[in-house]
Enzyme design. Sequence first.
Site, mmCIF file in Angstrom:
data_model
loop_
_atom_site.group_PDB
_atom_site.id
_atom_site.type_symbol
_atom_site.label_atom_id
_atom_site.label_comp_id
_atom_site.label_asym_id
_atom_site.label_seq_id
_atom_site.Cartn_x
_atom_site.Cartn_y
_atom_site.Cartn_z
ATOM 1 N N SER A 189 -63.751 -98.272 52.723
ATOM 2 C CA SER A 189 -64.316 -99.335 51.895
ATOM 3 C C SER A 189 -65.233 -100.225 52.742
ATOM 4 C CB SER A 189 -63.157 -100.123 51.282
ATOM 5 O OG SER A 189 -63.602 -100.912 50.229
ATOM 6 N N ASP A 355 -62.830 -92.430 42.608
ATOM 7 C CA ASP A 355 -63.326 -93.713 43.124
ATOM 8 C C ASP A 355 -64.641 -94.038 42.426
ATOM 9 O OD1 ASP A 355 -64.306 -95.861 44.537
ATOM 10 O OD2 ASP A 355 -64.046 -94.964 46.507
ATOM 11 N N HIS A 388 -60.329 -96.029 43.929
ATOM 12 C CA HIS A 388 -60.793 -96.429 45.256
ATOM 13 C C HIS A 388 -59.636 -96.595 46.238
ATOM 14 C CE1 HIS A 388 -63.278 -98.288 48.245
ATOM 15 N NE2 HIS A 388 -62.623 -99.412 48.181
#
Lengths: 421, 209
Positions: A189, A355, A388
């Site tokens: 991320s 995601d 995610h």
Amino acid sequence: MSEYTDDLDTGPSVGLVEKQYHTFGSVAEPMALESGRSLGPVTLAYETCGTLNASRDNAILVCHALTGDSHVAGRYQEDDPKPGWWDIMVGPGKPLDTDRYFIICTNVIGGCMGSTGPASPDPATVPPDPATVPPDLATVPPDLATALTGARPYGMRFPVVTIGDMVRCQRRLVDHLGIDRLLAVIGGSVGGMQVLEWSVRYPERVVAALPLATTTKHSAQAIAFNEVARQAIMADPAWMGGDYYATGRPEHGLAVARMVGHITYLSDESMRHKFDRRLQDRGELSFDFEADFQVESYLRYQGNKFVSRFDANSFLYLTKAADYFNLENQHGGGSLVAAFARAKCRYLVISFTSDWLYPTYQSKAMVKAMKKNGLDVSFCEIEAPWGHDAFLLPNQRLEALICGFLDRVGGICATGGGNAL
Amino acid sequence: MRFDLQVIASWIEPDTRVLDLGCRTGSLLDHLRREKGTRGTGVEIDEEAAGEAIAKGLSVIHGDIYEEIEDYPDNAFDYVILSQTLQQVYDPATLIREMLRVGSRCIVSFPNFTHIRNRFQMFFTGRAPVSKELPYDWHDSPNIRVIPITDFRRFCAQLHVPIVKEVAISTHHHDTRGRVITFLPNLLATFGIFMLGQPGRRGERDRDG
């Protein structure tokens, strides 16, 4: 960041770890930031696990995601209820094997978990102003805390920082630890953005890079969610233009911001699996505005839990840094291929099917640019329904990929092999 | 390792750069890395297979070969390998041209459709042949191309792509053993393996493998 890992058995542990601090720069000699403003002194909170070998070439830097911290693995005290945030990945015999590698994790600047951020004392406000409440001195190391007693927190006087600034600070720490080249930089991320930044900004200092579930630039959709989250904080009357440290924190705004974030970390499928339309502690709809549904209750719980550990201003600064990140503009004059022309490391890029915050097409775009530069890159899109958050969850495929990749780059590092294809 | 991959491996010079399209779990790349010191990259569309290959420490892209090959610079490789995949390729001419753009040589292996057993099956049963090498029915087969060795040679001539080397073998699909067929290969071989050179450039041709 995932809250799934709350109840996991994370296996063999690195044991006890200690948060450490490295401070550099000063009011007189501040660090110049990409915004044109400056910051000093700068403190980084960091933790290490494992042992740096004699040739100092087994260090792996772990970059945390948006609201993470330096506490990557192990416990501060035996009876801590939870280990560090990536304890499933970092430890003896785990993919980031502390028997082989020296693991470093720092809290980013702009954060609120020990590194300099908007809640830190602003040296410009020393000498003490008796009318103000002292800032949270837990966010500065003890030696600095004394010097800054009575200073007011930066609040919105804190300069906007970038992913590049965060990485430049990490480099100062890596210098301080006497490490010339990192065997690997890994993160998911916003941590993955730092990984990409490291590989392009300091190509000579990174042997391998593992950007997970990340992007070279936020989509409009990702910026939109961050903006909603920021507006939730700033619309809270308690926010007070960021100067709330003496008056009480914008808890409701921050909780809503976290709720927005959590929606983006999950997926339609994972929400259906986890909550569907099940009701919370009731058999029928309430016909009022209590949390009828489990999903509402979950989001409220996550929001409230977050408020107790996170500073609202930090949330504003960190989401802004993520929104500003644009690797191709910063390093390639608008071309991603040109940006990666600087890179020399080997890459393992990983995305997850569900995601939608950083969808696979964004990972593929970076892989394409790496290939066009003749870089050694592996890529896998892992089938995972959890959205995610998947990079933080136990995943045998992810573990096997990281293990195999690090094995190879570890071997290359030991034999001093070349860099590209 | 499959027998056709053993033959391909024997053609690869040491210390070269190899791209394996449809590399599965990377057994050829792994073998070449250990035995020939090659620097290899693979492309594999199946997540599990690609994941296994990366976990072996190989450099592999999980993706589609048509898309992935486009991104490599010209002449990035010495060899580009397409083993037992050509029969599933929609546009073989474009793919082979791409392979010869990114690599100086390309190596292709495919099941020989006109093997004697297939011919007998078709002749006596009047049905589409189903064999060990091509085990699917007409409606569930990923193998959209039927390729006799003879036709592949004609195809190369049409593309002006020189055949540098070729060998025909008889083996089972998963078999690690087999033999080279020199007599009537289009009739008796189960697989054809070809090394192709740059279009318009004369390659030296030999048939031994």
